[in-house]
Design a protein around this motif. Structure first.
Motif, PDB file in Angstrom:
ATOM      1  N   ALA A 226       6.301  -2.240  -6.305  1.00  0.00           N
ATOM      2  CA  ALA A 226       5.344  -1.448  -5.535  1.00  0.00           C
ATOM      3  C   ALA A 226       4.337  -0.756  -6.448  1.00  0.00           C
ATOM      4  O   ALA A 226       3.173  -0.585  -6.088  1.00  0.00           O
ATOM      5  CB  ALA A 226       6.083  -0.421  -4.680  1.00  0.00           C
ATOM      6  N   ALA A 227       4.783  -0.374  -7.649  1.00  0.00           N
ATOM      7  CA  ALA A 227       3.933   0.365  -8.584  1.00  0.00           C
ATOM      8  C   ALA A 227       2.809  -0.483  -9.168  1.00  0.00           C
ATOM      9  O   ALA A 227       1.860   0.074  -9.746  1.00  0.00           O
ATOM     10  CB  ALA A 227       4.779   0.945  -9.710  1.00  0.00           C
ATOM     11  N   VAL A 228       2.875  -1.800  -9.032  1.00  0.00           N
ATOM     12  CA  VAL A 228       1.759  -2.663  -9.434  1.00  0.00           C
ATOM     13  C   VAL A 228       1.038  -3.197  -8.192  1.00  0.00           C
ATOM     14  O   VAL A 228       0.329  -4.192  -8.246  1.00  0.00           O
ATOM     15  CB  VAL A 228       2.227  -3.821 -10.347  1.00  0.00           C
ATOM     16  N   LEU A 229       1.237  -2.487  -7.074  1.00  0.00           N
ATOM     17  CA  LEU A 229       0.682  -2.852  -5.769  1.00  0.00           C
ATOM     18  C   LEU A 229       1.078  -4.275  -5.362  1.00  0.00           C
ATOM     19  O   LEU A 229       0.274  -5.033  -4.816  1.00  0.00           O
ATOM     20  CB  LEU A 229      -0.839  -2.671  -5.751  1.00  0.00           C
ATOM     21  N   GLY A 230       2.351  -4.589  -5.604  1.00  0.00           N
ATOM     22  CA  GLY A 230       2.859  -5.890  -5.204  1.00  0.00           C
ATOM     23  C   GLY A 230       2.800  -6.104  -3.709  1.00  0.00           C
ATOM     24  O   GLY A 230       2.618  -7.235  -3.238  1.00  0.00           O
ATOM     25  N   LEU A 231       2.963  -5.028  -2.935  1.00  0.00           N
ATOM     26  CA  LEU A 231       2.910  -5.151  -1.480  1.00  0.00           C
ATOM     27  C   LEU A 231       1.489  -5.337  -0.970  1.00  0.00           C
ATOM     28  O   LEU A 231       1.300  -5.744   0.180  1.00  0.00           O
ATOM     29  CB  LEU A 231       3.548  -3.928  -0.821  1.00  0.00           C
ATOM     30  N   ASN A 232       0.525  -5.036  -1.791  1.00  0.00           N
ATOM     31  CA  ASN A 232      -0.875  -5.206  -1.401  1.00  0.00           C
ATOM     32  C   ASN A 232      -1.226  -6.691  -1.549  1.00  0.00           C
ATOM     33  O   ASN A 232      -1.963  -7.098  -2.448  1.00  0.00           O
ATOM     34  CB  ASN A 232      -1.761  -4.321  -2.285  1.00  0.00           C
ATOM     35  N   SER A 233      -0.634  -7.484  -0.666  1.00  0.00           N
ATOM     36  CA  SER A 233      -0.689  -8.938  -0.772  1.00  0.00           C
ATOM     37  C   SER A 233      -1.278  -9.529   0.503  1.00  0.00           C
ATOM     38  O   SER A 233      -1.466  -8.834   1.504  1.00  0.00           O
ATOM     39  CB  SER A 233       0.718  -9.492  -1.013  1.00  0.00           C
ATOM     40  N   PHE A 234      -1.543 -10.831   0.462  1.00  0.00           N
ATOM     41  CA  PHE A 234      -2.118 -11.498   1.635  1.00  0.00           C
ATOM     42  C   PHE A 234      -1.422 -12.829   1.855  1.00  0.00           C
ATOM     43  O   PHE A 234      -1.300 -13.644   0.945  1.00  0.00           O
ATOM     44  CB  PHE A 234      -3.615 -11.718   1.449  1.00  0.00           C
ATOM     45  N   SER A 235      -0.973 -13.045   3.093  1.00  0.00           N
ATOM     46  CA  SER A 235      -0.179 -14.227   3.439  1.00  0.00           C
ATOM     47  C   SER A 235      -0.869 -15.046   4.516  1.00  0.00           C
ATOM     48  O   SER A 235      -1.473 -14.491   5.446  1.00  0.00           O
ATOM     49  CB  SER A 235       1.207 -13.790   3.936  1.00  0.00           C
ATOM     50  N   ASP A 236      -0.742 -16.373   4.408  1.00  0.00           N
ATOM     51  CA  ASP A 236      -1.201 -17.253   5.481  1.00  0.00           C
ATOM     52  C   ASP A 236      -0.028 -17.783   6.301  1.00  0.00           C
ATOM     53  O   ASP A 236      -0.180 -18.704   7.094  1.00  0.00           O
ATOM     54  CB  ASP A 236      -2.043 -18.405   4.932  1.00  0.00           C
ATOM     55  N   GLY A 237       1.138 -17.185   6.112  1.00  0.00           N
ATOM     56  CA  GLY A 237       2.339 -17.608   6.821  1.00  0.00           C
ATOM     57  C   GLY A 237       3.271 -18.433   5.961  1.00  0.00           C
ATOM     58  O   GLY A 237       4.467 -18.517   6.242  1.00  0.00           O
ATOM     59  N   LEU A 238       2.741 -19.015   4.904  1.00  0.00           N
ATOM     60  CA  LEU A 238       3.540 -19.769   3.929  1.00  0.00           C
ATOM     61  C   LEU A 238       3.227 -19.307   2.514  1.00  0.00           C
ATOM     62  O   LEU A 238       4.122 -18.935   1.755  1.00  0.00           O
ATOM     63  CB  LEU A 238       3.254 -21.266   4.051  1.00  0.00           C
ATOM     64  N   ASN A 239       1.964 -19.332   2.163  1.00  0.00           N
ATOM     65  CA  ASN A 239       1.518 -18.921   0.832  1.00  0.00           C
ATOM     66  C   ASN A 239       1.226 -17.426   0.836  1.00  0.00           C
ATOM     67  O   ASN A 239       0.486 -16.933   1.697  1.00  0.00           O
ATOM     68  CB  ASN A 239       0.261 -19.696   0.449  1.00  0.00           C
ATOM     69  N   VAL A 240       1.813 -16.710  -0.119  1.00  0.00           N
ATOM     70  CA  VAL A 240       1.619 -15.267  -0.200  1.00  0.00           C
ATOM     71  C   VAL A 240       1.010 -14.953  -1.555  1.00  0.00           C
ATOM     72  O   VAL A 240       1.645 -15.147  -2.596  1.00  0.00           O
ATOM     73  CB  VAL A 240       2.936 -14.500  -0.015  1.00  0.00           C
ATOM     74  N   VAL A 241      -0.226 -14.489  -1.553  1.00  0.00           N
ATOM     75  CA  VAL A 241      -0.916 -14.146  -2.796  1.00  0.00           C
ATOM     76  C   VAL A 241      -0.539 -12.712  -3.152  1.00  0.00           C
ATOM     77  O   VAL A 241      -0.759 -11.782  -2.368  1.00  0.00           O
ATOM     78  CB  VAL A 241      -2.435 -14.295  -2.653  1.00  0.00           C
ATOM     79  N   ILE A 242       0.050 -12.539  -4.324  1.00  0.00           N
ATOM     80  CA  ILE A 242       0.595 -11.242  -4.725  1.00  0.00           C
ATOM     81  C   ILE A 242       0.152 -10.906  -6.151  1.00  0.00           C
ATOM     82  O   ILE A 242      -0.367 -11.758  -6.868  1.00  0.00           O
ATOM     83  CB  ILE A 242       2.140 -11.222  -4.648  1.00  0.00           C
ATOM     84  N   ALA A 243       0.409  -9.669  -6.550  1.00  0.00           N
ATOM     85  CA  ALA A 243       0.209  -9.284  -7.944  1.00  0.00           C
ATOM     86  C   ALA A 243       1.163 -10.078  -8.823  1.00  0.00           C
ATOM     87  O   ALA A 243       2.371 -10.148  -8.546  1.00  0.00           O
ATOM     88  CB  ALA A 243       0.457  -7.783  -8.111  1.00  0.00           C
ATOM     89  N   SER A 244       0.638 -10.674  -9.881  1.00  0.00           N
ATOM     90  CA  SER A 244       1.466 -11.545 -10.715  1.00  0.00           C
ATOM     91  C   SER A 244       2.622 -10.803 -11.361  1.00  0.00           C
ATOM     92  O   SER A 244       3.639 -11.407 -11.703  1.00  0.00           O
ATOM     93  CB  SER A 244       0.601 -12.215 -11.786  1.00  0.00           C
ATOM     94  N   ARG A 245       2.501  -9.489 -11.530  1.00  0.00           N
ATOM     95  CA  ARG A 245       3.573  -8.715 -12.161  1.00  0.00           C
ATOM     96  C   ARG A 245       4.691  -8.329 -11.198  1.00  0.00           C
ATOM     97  O   ARG A 245       5.713  -7.785 -11.634  1.00  0.00           O
ATOM     98  CB  ARG A 245       2.986  -7.461 -12.808  1.00  0.00           C
ATOM     99  N   ALA A 246       4.544  -8.609  -9.921  1.00  0.00           N
ATOM    100  CA  ALA A 246       5.562  -8.247  -8.930  1.00  0.00           C
ATOM    101  C   ALA A 246       6.646  -9.320  -8.889  1.00  0.00           C
ATOM    102  O   ALA A 246       6.798 -10.066  -7.920  1.00  0.00           O
ATOM    103  CB  ALA A 246       4.927  -8.047  -7.557  1.00  0.00           C
TER     104      ALA A 246
END
Length: 284
Positions: A226-246
């Motif tokens: 959470a501290a690298v904003l891992g939850l600040n992500s975007f999903s298309d239902g299969l692919n989830v773009v996230i912070a690489s450090r999460a």
């Protein structure tokens, strides 16, 4: 005989990607010259060219996933305009405009509403302070709405009247997670198979009761991710773009049948934003 690993794989839900339409803003003027959240420190140097390169990685990732990506022109003097998610909330071709809390960002509201109007959306001018999809997330037919730091609870009533959907208010209590999209990620918004991830410590007791009852299979993200904003992500239902450090969040996503895609937006993190902050979904 089916081995345990195979049995676990077979039990996973089938995840399906749905093409998304999003709005983004190139960070040509990004810098940190004021402090309106705990992540920002004007004393720390920022590198605009690096922010642009990192943003371009996210942009190319979306294009590679087949997304329709539209761009709003950045405006000099508005360094946070890159965080497009805060610019409004769009469902059923209706764009509910943003009305920002801090004076530094208030000119962004009219800029985004102008773009919506120019591109065929019905624009609803807000009566209440709200920061768009930063605090409003669509999960199935329900809108989860954050309050506590930025968007006011009265904006939640506006949302319900405007869209005719259930709106559930969630109170945020940790100033480091001042927008809902920093503390909760929508992984699957398909009605009937809604799935989210969240950080429990970002919510008050009443909010946790709601989240646990409505989403008992949610992914619980640890403090480090959470501290690298891992939850600040975007999903298309299969692919989830996230912070690489999460890293642990990525592991959990794979266990739940998703395909995590890590990107580095560390420079934009200096302004308090990540993947989702840079991404406003356009729902026609």
């Amino acid at each position: 005989m089916i081995h345990e690993d195979e049995e676990s794989r077979l039990a996973r839900p089938v995840r399906t990607a749905t093409t998304r339409s999003v709005l983004m803003c190139r960070p040509e003027h990004f810098t940190v010259v004021y402090r309106i959240n705990p992540w920002m420190d004007p004393q720390l140097p920022t590198d605009t060219s690096l922010a642009v390169r990192q943003w371009e990685e996210l942009y190319r990732t979306y294009l590679g996933l087949g997304f329709e990506v539209q761009l709003i022109d950045p405006i000099e003097g508005l360094p946070d305009m890159v965080y497009a998610a805060n610019g409004g909330f769009v469902i059923d071709n209706i764009a509910y405009g943003a009305s920002f809390t801090y004076p530094e960002r208030q000119p962004e509201g009219p800029a985004y509403m102008g773009w919506f109007g120019d591109h065929g959306f019905d624009v609803a001018v807000p009566e209440s302070v709200n920061e768009g999809e930063g605090d409003f997330l669509l999960v199935g037919e329900t809108i989860l709405a954050g309050t506590g730091f930025r968007s006011t609870s009265t904006s939640h009533g506006e949302l319900g009247r405007l869209y005719g959907r259930e709106v559930i208010s969630l109170n945020l209590v940790d100033p480091s997670f001042y927008h809902l999209d920093t503390a909760l990620a929508v992984l699957d918004s398909t009605p009937g198979q809604e799935h989210i991830a969240y950080l429990p410590g970002a919510f008050d007791a009443a909010g946790l009761v709601i989240l646990r009852e409505r989403y008992p299979d949610a992914i619980i993200v640890n403090d480090e991710d959470a501290a690298v904003l891992g939850l600040n992500s975007f999903s298309d239902g299969l692919n989830v773009v996230i912070a690489s450090r999460a890293a642990d969040f990525g592991r959990q996503l794979r266990e739940h049948g998703y395909n995590p895609i890590g990107v580095d937006l560390s420079e934009l993190l200096l302004g308090g934003g990540g993947v989702k902050c840079c991404t406003l979904e356009l729902r026609r």
